[in-house]
Scaffold this motif. Structure first.
Motif, PDB file in Angstrom:
ATOM      1  N   ARG A  87       0.821  -1.218   0.000  1.00 25.09           N
ATOM      2  CA  ARG A  87       0.000   0.000   0.000  1.00 25.09           C
ATOM      3  C   ARG A  87       0.852   1.264   0.000  1.00 25.09           C
ATOM      4  NH1 ARG A  87      -2.938  -2.884   3.827  1.00 25.09           N
ATOM      5  NH2 ARG A  87      -2.241  -1.544   5.525  1.00 25.09           N
ATOM      6  N   ILE A  88       1.883   1.311   0.840  1.00 25.26           N
ATOM      7  CA  ILE A  88       2.674   2.543   0.894  1.00 25.26           C
ATOM      8  C   ILE A  88       3.535   2.698  -0.356  1.00 25.26           C
ATOM      9  CG2 ILE A  88       2.600   2.728   3.407  1.00 25.26           C
ATOM     10  CD1 ILE A  88       5.472   1.760   3.531  1.00 25.26           C
ATOM     11  N   GLU A  89       3.898   1.584  -0.990  1.00 21.46           N
ATOM     12  CA  GLU A  89       4.617   1.667  -2.261  1.00 21.46           C
ATOM     13  C   GLU A  89       3.691   2.245  -3.342  1.00 21.46           C
ATOM     14  OE1 GLU A  89       6.965  -1.162  -5.498  1.00 21.46           O
ATOM     15  OE2 GLU A  89       6.158  -2.087  -3.680  1.00 21.46           O
ATOM     16  N   ARG A  90       2.469   1.754  -3.397  1.00 22.24           N
ATOM     17  CA  ARG A  90       1.501   2.245  -4.390  1.00 22.24           C
ATOM     18  C   ARG A  90       1.193   3.722  -4.191  1.00 22.24           C
ATOM     19  NH1 ARG A  90      -2.621  -2.852  -4.321  1.00 22.24           N
ATOM     20  NH2 ARG A  90      -1.400  -4.169  -5.710  1.00 22.24           N
ATOM     21  N   ARG A  91       1.221   4.172  -2.956  1.00 24.06           N
ATOM     22  CA  ARG A  91       0.928   5.576  -2.649  1.00 24.06           C
ATOM     23  C   ARG A  91       2.152   6.471  -2.861  1.00 24.06           C
ATOM     24  NH1 ARG A  91      -1.153   5.238   3.047  1.00 24.06           N
ATOM     25  NH2 ARG A  91      -0.995   7.489   2.943  1.00 24.06           N
ATOM     26  N   GLY A  92       3.284   5.877  -3.216  1.00 24.93           N
ATOM     27  CA  GLY A  92       4.472   6.661  -3.533  1.00 24.93           C
ATOM     28  C   GLY A  92       5.220   7.189  -2.325  1.00 24.93           C
ATOM     29  N   LEU A  93       5.068   6.541  -1.158  1.00 22.92           N
ATOM     30  CA  LEU A  93       5.723   7.004   0.055  1.00 22.92           C
ATOM     31  C   LEU A  93       7.124   6.428   0.243  1.00 22.92           C
ATOM     32  CD1 LEU A  93       2.680   6.759   2.508  1.00 22.92           C
ATOM     33  CD2 LEU A  93       3.462   8.732   1.164  1.00 22.92           C
ATOM     34  N   VAL A  94       7.450   5.402  -0.540  1.00 20.59           N
ATOM     35  CA  VAL A  94       8.752   4.746  -0.416  1.00 20.59           C
ATOM     36  C   VAL A  94       9.350   4.506  -1.797  1.00 20.59           C
ATOM     37  CG1 VAL A  94       8.253   3.576   1.787  1.00 20.59           C
ATOM     38  CG2 VAL A  94       7.655   2.454  -0.366  1.00 20.59           C
ATOM     39  N   ASP A  95      10.652   4.390  -1.812  1.00 24.33           N
ATOM     40  CA  ASP A  95      11.361   3.927  -2.998  1.00 24.33           C
ATOM     41  C   ASP A  95      11.728   2.472  -2.748  1.00 24.33           C
ATOM     42  OD1 ASP A  95      11.247   6.418  -4.263  1.00 24.33           O
ATOM     43  OD2 ASP A  95      13.083   7.092  -3.272  1.00 24.33           O
ATOM     44  N   VAL A  96      11.755   1.696  -3.814  1.00 25.86           N
ATOM     45  CA  VAL A  96      12.032   0.264  -3.678  1.00 25.86           C
ATOM     46  C   VAL A  96      13.212  -0.105  -4.556  1.00 25.86           C
ATOM     47  CG1 VAL A  96      11.086  -2.058  -3.935  1.00 25.86           C
ATOM     48  CG2 VAL A  96       9.587  -0.178  -3.266  1.00 25.86           C
ATOM     49  N   GLU A  97      14.131  -0.851  -3.956  1.00 30.34           N
ATOM     50  CA  GLU A  97      15.292  -1.353  -4.698  1.00 30.34           C
ATOM     51  C   GLU A  97      15.347  -2.861  -4.513  1.00 30.34           C
ATOM     52  OE1 GLU A  97      20.155  -1.102  -4.460  1.00 30.34           O
ATOM     53  OE2 GLU A  97      18.966   0.491  -3.550  1.00 30.34           O
ATOM     54  N   ARG A  98      15.526  -3.545  -5.593  1.00 28.91           N
ATOM     55  CA  ARG A  98      15.654  -5.009  -5.500  1.00 28.91           C
ATOM     56  C   ARG A  98      17.129  -5.348  -5.300  1.00 28.91           C
ATOM     57  NH1 ARG A  98      10.995  -7.591  -6.687  1.00 28.91           N
ATOM     58  NH2 ARG A  98       9.422  -6.423  -7.820  1.00 28.91           N
TER      59      ARG A  98
END
Length: 111
Positions: free
Chosen positions: A54-65
């Motif tokens: 949810r917080i990823e979809r809302r743009g509150l976090v950056d994600v790195e694999r």
């Protein structure tokens, strides 16, 4: 965990997770571990992973694999500017609510 405590935690868990990420980037299992170290032993990993989506979809976090020693790459979450702004708002709201609740509680003690 009692039902009332569980319900209250649902309302603030997002802010708690964002606060954890403000300290340093982390992946889902790491966040769950940190929550449990803070006394939230009954938090299910699935709850944390759903919240991260949810917080990823809302743009509150950056994600790195990042590569994992076992299995597929891990998604490491870090708080971005929008997430920091949201966390600042969370803390302002928390302060407002906790101050009012404390006043109500103190008033109750004097009755």
């Amino acid at each position: 965990m009692g039902k009332q405590k569980t319900e209250m935690l649902k309302g603030v868990l997002e802010g708690i997770v964002l606060a954890i990420l403000a300290a340093r980037p982390a992946y889902g299992y790491d966040i769950t571990t940190r929550l449990r170290e803070q006394g939230f032993e009954d938090i299910a990993e699935g709850t944390v992973y759903a919240l991260l989506v949810r917080i990823e979809r809302r743009g509150l976090v950056d994600v790195e694999r990042t590569p994992s020693e076992k299995g597929p790459p891990r998604k490491v979450y870090s708080l971005n500017t929008q997430g920091r702004d949201y966390l600042d708002e969370f803390w302002r709201t928390w302060s407002f609510l906790s101050e009012r609740l404390q006043l109500l509680h103190e008033g109750d003690e004097h009755s």
